[in-house]
Scaffold this motif. Structure first.
Motif, mmCIF file in Angstrom:
data_model
loop_
_atom_site.group_PDB
_atom_site.id
_atom_site.type_symbol
_atom_site.label_atom_id
_atom_site.label_comp_id
_atom_site.label_asym_id
_atom_site.label_seq_id
_atom_site.Cartn_x
_atom_site.Cartn_y
_atom_site.Cartn_z
ATOM 1 N N LEU A 1 0.833 -1.202 0.000
ATOM 2 C CA LEU A 1 0.000 0.000 0.000
ATOM 3 C C LEU A 1 0.872 1.258 0.000
ATOM 4 O O LEU A 1 0.598 2.224 -0.731
ATOM 5 N N GLY A 2 1.930 1.235 0.767
ATOM 6 C CA GLY A 2 2.838 2.378 0.797
ATOM 7 C C GLY A 2 3.508 2.610 -0.544
ATOM 8 O O GLY A 2 3.676 3.764 -0.977
ATOM 9 N N ARG A 3 3.882 1.528 -1.217
ATOM 10 C CA ARG A 3 4.505 1.651 -2.537
ATOM 11 C C ARG A 3 3.521 2.225 -3.551
ATOM 12 O O ARG A 3 3.888 3.043 -4.407
ATOM 13 N N ILE A 4 2.263 1.801 -3.455
ATOM 14 C CA ILE A 4 1.227 2.361 -4.332
ATOM 15 C C ILE A 4 1.066 3.847 -4.045
ATOM 16 O O ILE A 4 1.024 4.686 -4.964
ATOM 17 N N ASN B 1 -4.713 8.048 -8.438
ATOM 18 C CA ASN B 1 -5.105 7.597 -7.100
ATOM 19 C C ASN B 1 -4.884 6.091 -6.997
ATOM 20 O O ASN B 1 -4.469 5.459 -7.968
ATOM 21 N N ARG B 2 -5.169 5.517 -5.835
ATOM 22 C CA ARG B 2 -4.979 4.083 -5.635
ATOM 23 C C ARG B 2 -5.816 3.256 -6.610
ATOM 24 O O ARG B 2 -5.349 2.264 -7.160
ATOM 25 N N THR B 3 -7.041 3.664 -6.812
ATOM 26 C CA THR B 3 -7.933 2.932 -7.709
ATOM 27 C C THR B 3 -7.381 2.903 -9.123
ATOM 28 O O THR B 3 -7.432 1.869 -9.793
ATOM 29 N N LEU C 1 3.793 5.883 -5.626
ATOM 30 C CA LEU C 1 3.593 6.086 -7.067
ATOM 31 C C LEU C 1 2.515 7.128 -7.345
ATOM 32 O O LEU C 1 2.635 7.926 -8.282
ATOM 33 N N VAL C 2 1.460 7.135 -6.524
ATOM 34 C CA VAL C 2 0.409 8.147 -6.664
ATOM 35 C C VAL C 2 0.979 9.526 -6.350
ATOM 36 O O VAL C 2 0.773 10.496 -7.089
#
Length: 138
Positions: free
Chosen positions: A26-29, A40-42, A32-33
């Motif tokens: 989640l932190g890596r995502i 966004n995450r989605t 990138l955001v």
């Protein structure tokens, strides 16, 4: 308030899912955001899923063909089912995507015309029709 009209119910064009991710992923995502690679995450998750599906296009196509399934959106109207019933035929629904049974289809008509339902994706039908076909939905 005699001028108030019921608007047609909006049918969703997607299905909401929930996933659990580890904190590191989640932190890596989020990184990138934050860096502007994704909005966004989605957006990241949707892109990752599409890319993964793209790597399996041939396998999915062969599986659909082997199972004689329809791909995409498939609507079943009252007229379709009544025609099948008159002809003494039974429908076996096999869809990868979205299968919709029209809101005016009665549970009795659905039971008479539909022998089985296999949907990989989503099935939209009234609660009553789904209940009547519960033993035929795989």
């Amino acid at each position: 308030m005699s001028n108030v009209r019921q608007l047609r119910e909006k049918t969703p064009d997607s299905e909401k899912i929930t996933i659990n991710l580890g904190y590191v992923d989640l932190g890596r995502i989020d990184l990138l955001v934050q860096e502007g690679f994704y909005s966004n995450r989605t957006d990241f998750i949707r892109t990752a899923i599409r890319n993964q599906l793209g790597t399996h296009t041939e396998a999915v196509s062969k599986s659909i063909e082997r199972h004689t399934m329809e791909l995409g959106l498939r609507d079943y109207t009252r007229a379709d089912l009544e025609s099948l019933q008159r002809a003494g035929e039974v429908l076996h629904v096999k869809v990868v995507g979205l299968a919709r049974i029209a809101p005016d289809v009665t549970p009795d008509l659905a039971v008479a015309a539909i022998g089985s339902i296999t949907v990989l994706g989503a099935l939209q039908a009234s609660k009553e029709v789904k209940a009547a076909l519960a033993d035929r939905i795989f």
